[in-house]
Design an enzyme around this catalytic site. Structure first.
Site, PDB file in Angstrom:
ATOM      1  N   ARG A   1     -10.053   1.168   8.668  1.00 23.04           N
ATOM      2  CA  ARG A   1      -8.972  -0.920   9.226  1.00 23.04           C
ATOM      3  C   ARG A   1     -10.499  -1.502   9.685  1.00 23.04           C
ATOM      4  O   ARG A   1      -9.962  -2.482   9.680  1.00 23.04           O
ATOM      5  CB  ARG A   1      -8.131  -0.348   9.754  1.00 23.04           C
ATOM      6  CG  ARG A   1      -6.745  -1.124   9.284  1.00 23.04           C
ATOM      7  CD  ARG A   1      -5.948  -0.668  10.702  1.00 23.04           C
ATOM      8  NE  ARG A   1      -4.296  -0.868  10.295  1.00 23.04           N
ATOM      9  CZ  ARG A   1      -3.332  -0.326   9.150  1.00 23.04           C
ATOM     10  NH1 ARG A   1      -3.605   0.798   9.021  1.00 23.04           N
ATOM     11  NH2 ARG A   1      -2.640  -0.843   9.319  1.00 23.04           N
TER      12      ARG A   1
ATOM     13  N   LYS B   1       0.710  -1.225  -0.251  1.00 18.93           N
ATOM     14  CA  LYS B   1      -0.251  -0.343   0.227  1.00 18.93           C
ATOM     15  C   LYS B   1       1.009   1.209  -0.333  1.00 18.93           C
ATOM     16  O   LYS B   1       0.427   2.356  -0.618  1.00 18.93           O
ATOM     17  CB  LYS B   1      -0.643   0.053   1.354  1.00 18.93           C
ATOM     18  CG  LYS B   1      -2.137  -1.208   1.633  1.00 18.93           C
ATOM     19  CD  LYS B   1      -2.367  -1.341   2.909  1.00 18.93           C
ATOM     20  CE  LYS B   1      -1.839  -1.241   3.839  1.00 18.93           C
ATOM     21  NZ  LYS B   1      -1.548  -2.395   4.114  1.00 18.93           N
TER      22      LYS B   1
ATOM     23  N   ARG C   1      -0.177  -8.470  13.348  1.00 24.43           N
ATOM     24  CA  ARG C   1      -0.496  -8.153  13.260  1.00 24.43           C
ATOM     25  C   ARG C   1      -1.339  -8.250  11.633  1.00 24.43           C
ATOM     26  O   ARG C   1      -2.508  -8.132  11.396  1.00 24.43           O
ATOM     27  CB  ARG C   1       0.030  -7.354  12.109  1.00 24.43           C
ATOM     28  CG  ARG C   1       0.783  -5.893  12.782  1.00 24.43           C
ATOM     29  CD  ARG C   1       2.759  -6.025  12.245  1.00 24.43           C
ATOM     30  NE  ARG C   1       1.782  -5.099  10.766  1.00 24.43           N
ATOM     31  CZ  ARG C   1       3.262  -5.036   9.954  1.00 24.43           C
ATOM     32  NH1 ARG C   1       4.438  -5.195  10.477  1.00 24.43           N
ATOM     33  NH2 ARG C   1       2.789  -3.706   8.586  1.00 24.43           N
TER      34      ARG C   1
ATOM     35  N   ARG D   1      11.213  -2.111  11.048  1.00 23.36           N
ATOM     36  CA  ARG D   1      10.425  -0.917  11.992  1.00 23.36           C
ATOM     37  C   ARG D   1      10.585  -2.897  13.407  1.00 23.36           C
ATOM     38  O   ARG D   1      10.291  -3.569  13.215  1.00 23.36           O
ATOM     39  CB  ARG D   1       9.432  -1.282  11.638  1.00 23.36           C
ATOM     40  CG  ARG D   1       8.661   0.266  10.506  1.00 23.36           C
ATOM     41  CD  ARG D   1       7.832  -0.275  10.013  1.00 23.36           C
ATOM     42  NE  ARG D   1       6.594  -0.225  10.019  1.00 23.36           N
ATOM     43  CZ  ARG D   1       5.688  -0.285   8.874  1.00 23.36           C
ATOM     44  NH1 ARG D   1       5.042   0.423   7.643  1.00 23.36           N
ATOM     45  NH2 ARG D   1       4.439  -1.152   9.908  1.00 23.36           N
TER      46      ARG D   1
ATOM     47  N   ARG E   1      11.623  -5.790   4.537  1.00 29.84           N
ATOM     48  CA  ARG E   1      11.607  -4.272   4.951  1.00 29.84           C
ATOM     49  C   ARG E   1      12.512  -3.410   6.358  1.00 29.84           C
ATOM     50  O   ARG E   1      13.228  -3.609   6.830  1.00 29.84           O
ATOM     51  CB  ARG E   1      10.171  -4.191   5.046  1.00 29.84           C
ATOM     52  CG  ARG E   1       9.918  -2.336   5.542  1.00 29.84           C
ATOM     53  CD  ARG E   1       8.874  -2.275   4.826  1.00 29.84           C
ATOM     54  NE  ARG E   1       7.778  -2.736   6.227  1.00 29.84           N
ATOM     55  CZ  ARG E   1       6.498  -2.033   6.476  1.00 29.84           C
ATOM     56  NH1 ARG E   1       5.675  -1.806   5.504  1.00 29.84           N
ATOM     57  NH2 ARG E   1       5.961  -2.796   7.419  1.00 29.84           N
TER      58      ARG E   1
HETATM   59  P1  AP5 Z   1       4.883  -1.734   2.138  1.00 31.46           P
HETATM   60  O1  AP5 Z   1       4.219  -1.154   1.003  1.00 31.46           O
HETATM   61  O2  AP5 Z   1       5.894  -0.900   3.545  1.00 31.46           O
HETATM   62  O3  AP5 Z   1       3.502  -2.350   2.386  1.00 31.46           O
HETATM   63  P2  AP5 Z   1       1.651  -1.763   3.112  1.00 31.46           P
HETATM   64  O4  AP5 Z   1       0.966  -2.599   2.422  1.00 31.46           O
HETATM   65  O5  AP5 Z   1       1.935  -0.220   3.143  1.00 31.46           O
HETATM   66  O6  AP5 Z   1       2.749  -2.335   5.046  1.00 31.46           O
HETATM   67  P3  AP5 Z   1       2.528  -1.217   5.958  1.00 31.46           P
HETATM   68  O7  AP5 Z   1       3.374  -2.999   6.709  1.00 31.46           O
HETATM   69  O8  AP5 Z   1       3.651  -0.654   5.939  1.00 31.46           O
HETATM   70  O9  AP5 Z   1       0.835  -1.897   6.706  1.00 31.46           O
HETATM   71  P4  AP5 Z   1       0.356  -1.960   7.909  1.00 31.46           P
HETATM   72  O10 AP5 Z   1      -0.886  -1.553   6.867  1.00 31.46           O
HETATM   73  O11 AP5 Z   1       0.729  -3.294   8.537  1.00 31.46           O
HETATM   74  O12 AP5 Z   1       1.450  -0.593   8.866  1.00 31.46           O
HETATM   75  P5  AP5 Z   1       0.762   0.620   8.880  1.00 31.46           P
HETATM   76  O13 AP5 Z   1       1.905   1.659   8.367  1.00 31.46           O
HETATM   77  O14 AP5 Z   1      -0.526   1.464   7.815  1.00 31.46           O
HETATM   78  O15 AP5 Z   1       5.736  -2.810   1.986  1.00 31.46           O
HETATM   79  C1  AP5 Z   1       5.526  -4.161   2.617  1.00 31.46           C
HETATM   80  C2  AP5 Z   1       7.427  -4.134   1.363  1.00 31.46           C
HETATM   81  O16 AP5 Z   1       7.570  -4.563   0.707  1.00 31.46           O
HETATM   82  C3  AP5 Z   1       8.688  -2.990   1.535  1.00 31.46           C
HETATM   83  O17 AP5 Z   1      10.185  -3.711   1.860  1.00 31.46           O
HETATM   84  C4  AP5 Z   1       8.269  -2.937   0.320  1.00 31.46           C
HETATM   85  O18 AP5 Z   1       9.348  -2.690  -0.656  1.00 31.46           O
HETATM   86  C5  AP5 Z   1       8.334  -4.286  -0.500  1.00 31.46           C
HETATM   87  N1  AP5 Z   1       7.789  -4.484  -1.803  1.00 31.46           N
HETATM   88  C6  AP5 Z   1       5.965  -3.722  -1.855  1.00 31.46           C
HETATM   89  N2  AP5 Z   1       5.664  -4.592  -2.450  1.00 31.46           N
HETATM   90  C7  AP5 Z   1       6.369  -5.625  -2.949  1.00 31.46           C
HETATM   91  C8  AP5 Z   1       6.024  -6.528  -4.099  1.00 31.46           C
HETATM   92  N3  AP5 Z   1       4.409  -6.547  -5.063  1.00 31.46           N
HETATM   93  N4  AP5 Z   1       7.415  -6.953  -4.567  1.00 31.46           N
HETATM   94  C9  AP5 Z   1       7.881  -7.686  -3.776  1.00 31.46           C
HETATM   95  N5  AP5 Z   1       8.088  -6.799  -2.649  1.00 31.46           N
HETATM   96  C10 AP5 Z   1       7.395  -5.624  -2.195  1.00 31.46           C
HETATM   97  O19 AP5 Z   1       0.664   0.837  10.298  1.00 31.46           O
HETATM   98  C11 AP5 Z   1       1.185   0.579  11.400  1.00 31.46           C
HETATM   99  C12 AP5 Z   1       0.511   0.240  12.502  1.00 31.46           C
HETATM  100  O20 AP5 Z   1      -0.114   1.414  12.750  1.00 31.46           O
HETATM  101  C13 AP5 Z   1      -0.624  -0.849  12.398  1.00 31.46           C
HETATM  102  O21 AP5 Z   1      -0.341  -1.948  12.935  1.00 31.46           O
HETATM  103  C14 AP5 Z   1      -1.999  -0.041  13.734  1.00 31.46           C
HETATM  104  O22 AP5 Z   1      -1.182  -0.619  14.654  1.00 31.46           O
HETATM  105  C15 AP5 Z   1      -1.469   1.425  13.270  1.00 31.46           C
HETATM  106  N6  AP5 Z   1      -2.533   1.706  12.890  1.00 31.46           N
HETATM  107  C16 AP5 Z   1      -2.259   1.785  11.452  1.00 31.46           C
HETATM  108  N7  AP5 Z   1      -3.458   2.712  10.836  1.00 31.46           N
HETATM  109  C17 AP5 Z   1      -4.915   2.579  11.383  1.00 31.46           C
HETATM  110  C18 AP5 Z   1      -5.970   2.691  12.214  1.00 31.46           C
HETATM  111  N8  AP5 Z   1      -6.689   2.674  10.393  1.00 31.46           N
HETATM  112  N9  AP5 Z   1      -7.107   2.304  12.946  1.00 31.46           N
HETATM  113  C19 AP5 Z   1      -5.790   1.048  13.770  1.00 31.46           C
HETATM  114  N10 AP5 Z   1      -4.796   1.513  13.726  1.00 31.46           N
HETATM  115  C20 AP5 Z   1      -3.840   1.651  12.357  1.00 31.46           C
END
Ligand code: AP5
Length: 216
Positions: A88, A13, A171, A160, A127
């Site tokens: 979410r 994402k 998660r 992270r 990552r």
């Molecule tokens: P990346 O692009 O970082 O993936 P992502 O989907 O953004 O994953 P996140 O881990 O950031 O999402 P998340 O939803 O768990 O965490 P968030 O930060 O939103 O890609 C991942 C890796 O893969 C990278 O290294 C990239 O280079 C690689 N990659 C990508 N695509 C690829 C491909 N096709 N092939 C190979 N490699 C690839 O949230 C963190 C925390 O915040 C949550 O756990 C929660 O505690 C809190 N939080 C955030 N939003 C909310 C909400 N709305 N409600 C409640 N808590 C929340």
């Protein structure tokens, strides 16, 4: 263009949203990034968020909804947004719809980045993130030119806290219990478009770009 990117942890994402935001000139709003900024600055909100995030739990709905509502009022979000990581939970989605309706706006699309769990786990465990500019790398899939150093700004790359194996497991549990239901929620409203995100990222990005062009 008002778009939500939905998908499991590690779906890509953040990676895709950053590129699309630059190309289509609309802000990339990541609730995860907002919390990480607050955590880095050591604010009250950051400390609260950290107590949930580091162990892989979701931050309470009322906290997240308030932050997004405020962020969407900023001038840059008037012409559109790409939301990454919000909503979410079903309560977040319901309140989000109310916020948009009150502002006379609506969602144009919810794009579901469908990803096999094994791919997500492989991506998260490798990552690395830049401490300075937040750019994302992957030790195998998207390696930086110099190990441990950001290609973009020269900042230090780190892992992270919530990319530790125990936190990743938590998660995914949270995702299955609270977030996955949003796929059916938005599908039933005729708003969901599914994109295969289990393939090399260039292919997913090309599909997203053509979707955005049709929306724009
Ligand atoms: P990346 O692009 O970082 O993936 P992502 O989907 O953004 O994953 P996140 O881990 O950031 O999402 P998340 O939803 O768990 O965490 P968030 O930060 O939103 O890609 C991942 C890796 O893969 C990278 O290294 C990239 O280079 C690689 N990659 C990508 N695509 C690829 C491909 N096709 N092939 C190979 N490699 C690839 O949230 C963190 C925390 O915040 C949550 O756990 C929660 O505690 C809190 N939080 C955030 N939003 C909310 C909400 N709305 N409600 C409640 N808590 C929340």
């Amino acid at each position: 263009m008002n778009v939500v990117l939905l998908g499991p942890p590690g779906a890509g994402k953040g990676t895709h949203a950053a590129v699309l935001a630059r190309e289509f000139q609309i802000p990339h709003i990541s609730t995860g990034d907002i919390f990480r900024e607050e955590m880095k600055a050591g604010t009250k909100l950051g400390k609260l968020a950290q107590s949930y995030i580091d162990d892989g739990h979701l931050v309470p709905d009322e906290v997240v909804v308030k932050i997004v509502a405020e962020r969407l009022k900023r001038p840059d979000a008037r012409k559109g947004f790409i939301l990454d990581g919000f909503p979410r939970t079903i309560p977040q989605a319901v309140q989000f719809a109310e916020i948009l309706a009150a502002a006379g706006r609506k969602l144009d699309a919810v794009i579901y980045l469908e990803t096999p769990p094994e791919a997500s786990i492989q991506r998260l465990s490798g990552r690395r993130v830049c401490r300075k500019c937040g750019a994302n790398f992957h030790v195998e899939n998207i390696p930086p030119r110099k190990e441990g150093v950001c290609d973009r700004c020269g900042g230090e790359l780190y892992q992270r806290e919530d990319d530790r194996p125990e936190a990743i497991r938590e998660r995914f549990k949270e995702y299955q219990a609270k977030t996955e239901g949003l796929v059916a929620f938005y599908r039933d409203q005729g708003m969901l478009t599914t994109v295969d995100a289990g393939v090399p990222r260039e292919r997913t990005l090309a599909e997203l770009q053509s979707l955005f062009r049709r929306l724009g």
